[in-house]
Design a protein around this motif. Sequence first.
Motif, short mmCIF file in Angstrom:
data_model
loop_
_atom_site.label_atom_id
_atom_site.label_comp_id
_atom_site.label_asym_id
_atom_site.label_seq_id
_atom_site.Cartn_x
_atom_site.Cartn_y
_atom_site.Cartn_z
N ARG A 12 0.63 -1.27 0.00
CA ARG A 12 0.03 -0.17 0.05
C ARG A 12 0.71 1.14 -0.29
O ARG A 12 2.12 1.22 1.11
CB ARG A 12 -0.97 -0.08 0.95
CG ARG A 12 -2.64 -0.45 1.42
CD ARG A 12 -2.54 0.22 2.37
NE ARG A 12 -4.23 -0.77 2.45
CZ ARG A 12 -5.41 -0.30 1.90
NH1 ARG A 12 -5.75 0.59 2.08
NH2 ARG A 12 -5.94 -1.22 1.62
N ARG A 13 0.21 2.58 -0.72
CA ARG A 13 1.55 3.10 -0.44
C ARG A 13 -0.01 4.85 -2.11
O ARG A 13 -0.80 4.07 -2.45
CB ARG A 13 2.24 2.92 -1.53
CG ARG A 13 2.08 3.01 -2.79
CD ARG A 13 3.95 2.60 -3.69
NE ARG A 13 3.69 2.31 -5.12
CZ ARG A 13 4.18 1.92 -5.54
NH1 ARG A 13 5.31 2.46 -5.55
NH2 ARG A 13 4.06 2.23 -7.02
N VAL A 14 0.21 5.66 -1.50
CA VAL A 14 0.26 6.24 -1.55
C VAL A 14 0.41 7.69 -2.41
O VAL A 14 1.71 7.80 -2.79
CB VAL A 14 -0.45 8.13 -0.04
CG1 VAL A 14 -0.67 9.11 -0.98
CG2 VAL A 14 -0.88 7.48 1.21
N ILE A 15 0.05 8.03 -3.71
CA ILE A 15 0.61 8.49 -4.76
C ILE A 15 -0.29 9.46 -5.64
O ILE A 15 -2.22 9.66 -5.24
CB ILE A 15 0.74 6.73 -6.16
CG1 ILE A 15 -0.38 6.61 -6.38
CG2 ILE A 15 2.10 6.20 -5.60
CD1 ILE A 15 -0.27 5.32 -7.60
N THR A 20 -6.37 13.67 -15.10
CA THR A 20 -7.97 13.06 -14.46
C THR A 20 -7.83 11.75 -15.09
O THR A 20 -8.11 11.33 -16.15
CB THR A 20 -9.31 14.26 -14.94
OG1 THR A 20 -9.18 15.17 -14.48
CG2 THR A 20 -10.74 13.52 -14.93
N VAL A 21 -9.02 10.91 -13.92
CA VAL A 21 -9.10 9.50 -15.52
C VAL A 21 -10.35 9.21 -14.55
O VAL A 21 -10.79 9.31 -13.52
CB VAL A 21 -8.06 8.49 -14.74
CG1 VAL A 21 -7.80 7.69 -12.96
CG2 VAL A 21 -7.66 7.22 -15.19
N THR A 33 -15.46 9.77 -11.87
CA THR A 33 -14.26 10.30 -12.32
C THR A 33 -13.00 10.77 -11.03
O THR A 33 -13.22 11.53 -9.87
CB THR A 33 -14.08 11.66 -13.01
OG1 THR A 33 -15.16 11.46 -13.89
CG2 THR A 33 -12.88 12.52 -13.93
N ILE A 34 -12.01 11.20 -11.31
CA ILE A 34 -10.82 10.79 -9.71
C ILE A 34 -10.02 12.42 -11.09
O ILE A 34 -9.59 12.03 -11.72
CB ILE A 34 -9.99 9.87 -9.80
CG1 ILE A 34 -10.29 9.00 -8.78
CG2 ILE A 34 -8.46 10.28 -8.48
CD1 ILE A 34 -9.54 7.38 -9.04
N PRO A 35 -9.38 13.28 -10.37
CA PRO A 35 -8.89 14.35 -10.70
C PRO A 35 -7.70 14.29 -10.61
O PRO A 35 -6.87 13.99 -10.10
CB PRO A 35 -9.96 15.77 -10.12
CG PRO A 35 -10.67 15.42 -8.69
CD PRO A 35 -10.28 14.09 -8.98
N GLU A 36 -6.94 15.15 -11.61
CA GLU A 36 -5.83 15.45 -11.51
C GLU A 36 -5.20 15.96 -10.29
O GLU A 36 -5.78 17.02 -10.00
CB GLU A 36 -5.29 15.93 -12.44
CG GLU A 36 -3.82 15.90 -13.02
CD GLU A 36 -3.23 17.56 -14.01
OE1 GLU A 36 -2.04 17.79 -13.98
OE2 GLU A 36 -3.94 17.53 -14.73
N GLY A 37 -3.76 15.64 -9.36
CA GLY A 37 -3.81 16.20 -8.28
C GLY A 37 -3.91 15.49 -6.96
O GLY A 37 -3.18 16.17 -6.24
N VAL A 38 -5.13 15.31 -7.01
CA VAL A 38 -5.36 14.22 -6.34
C VAL A 38 -4.77 12.74 -5.87
O VAL A 38 -3.95 12.94 -6.74
CB VAL A 38 -6.51 14.42 -5.52
CG1 VAL A 38 -8.10 15.05 -5.96
CG2 VAL A 38 -7.49 12.68 -6.53
N PHE A 39 -3.98 12.74 -3.97
CA PHE A 39 -4.04 11.71 -4.13
C PHE A 39 -4.30 10.24 -4.25
O PHE A 39 -6.14 10.40 -3.52
CB PHE A 39 -2.71 11.89 -2.46
CG PHE A 39 -1.45 12.83 -2.95
CD1 PHE A 39 -0.98 11.90 -3.02
CD2 PHE A 39 -1.74 14.17 -2.67
CE1 PHE A 39 0.68 12.96 -3.29
CE2 PHE A 39 -0.68 14.76 -3.43
CZ PHE A 39 0.62 14.57 -2.93
N VAL A 40 -4.27 9.33 -4.18
CA VAL A 40 -4.82 7.90 -4.19
C VAL A 40 -4.00 7.17 -3.35
O VAL A 40 -2.75 6.86 -3.51
CB VAL A 40 -5.39 7.37 -5.34
CG1 VAL A 40 -7.02 7.97 -5.70
CG2 VAL A 40 -4.23 6.40 -6.06
N THR A 41 -4.77 6.28 -2.43
CA THR A 41 -4.15 4.77 -1.81
C THR A 41 -3.90 3.08 -3.12
O THR A 41 -4.89 3.59 -2.85
CB THR A 41 -4.45 4.87 -0.37
OG1 THR A 41 -4.61 5.62 0.03
CG2 THR A 41 -3.36 3.51 0.51
#
Length: 183
Positions: A12-15, A20-21, A33-41
């Motif tokens: 698991r890592r935060v990236i 936008t994807v 939709t996951i916007p550009e610039g946010v962090f996901v795990t």
Amino acid sequence: MGAARVFHSVERRVIPVQRTVTARLVPTGTELTIPEGVFVTLTQALGGTYTVVHNGNMARIESEDADALGFEPEVLTFEAPPDGKISEEQVWQALRTVHDPEIPVNIVDLGLVYDVAVKDNQVEIEMTLTAPGCGMGPVLIEDVKRRLQRVPLVDDTSVTLVFDPPWSRDMMSEEAQLDLGLF
């Protein structure tokens, strides 16, 4: 036969999301939709698909959109068989690139694929789910169809969900059971 490389489970890592994807919620398959610039795990990277947690929700990003997470996009490719017929071996290879987004095992080793039939330029798949009410059923069916479209000479794929016999962990390959610590 150059099948795409298959990733293994990741730590698991935060990236950051680099563009936008579109992703699909697990287990419903609803697009988000996951916007550009946010962090996901990042929780899983298998078969070229990526399972991430965004705003507390698990979602899956397809291999073609790997660049949004900073990875090289994966494209499943096969050589056309010299005999001009669909290769059942290639069909099984493609099926092994479809992974349950919550369990780090492909659907073949998980024991979800009951039957594969090749007829002319059509592939018929009979499969099950780990539970009859699994919300990922439609998503897994579409994944199977999408992956089999990359097998040379496949014009059509039909997937039938069956629940008899019901799935049990005994249907998993020994390797899958070992990987999950069940053996």
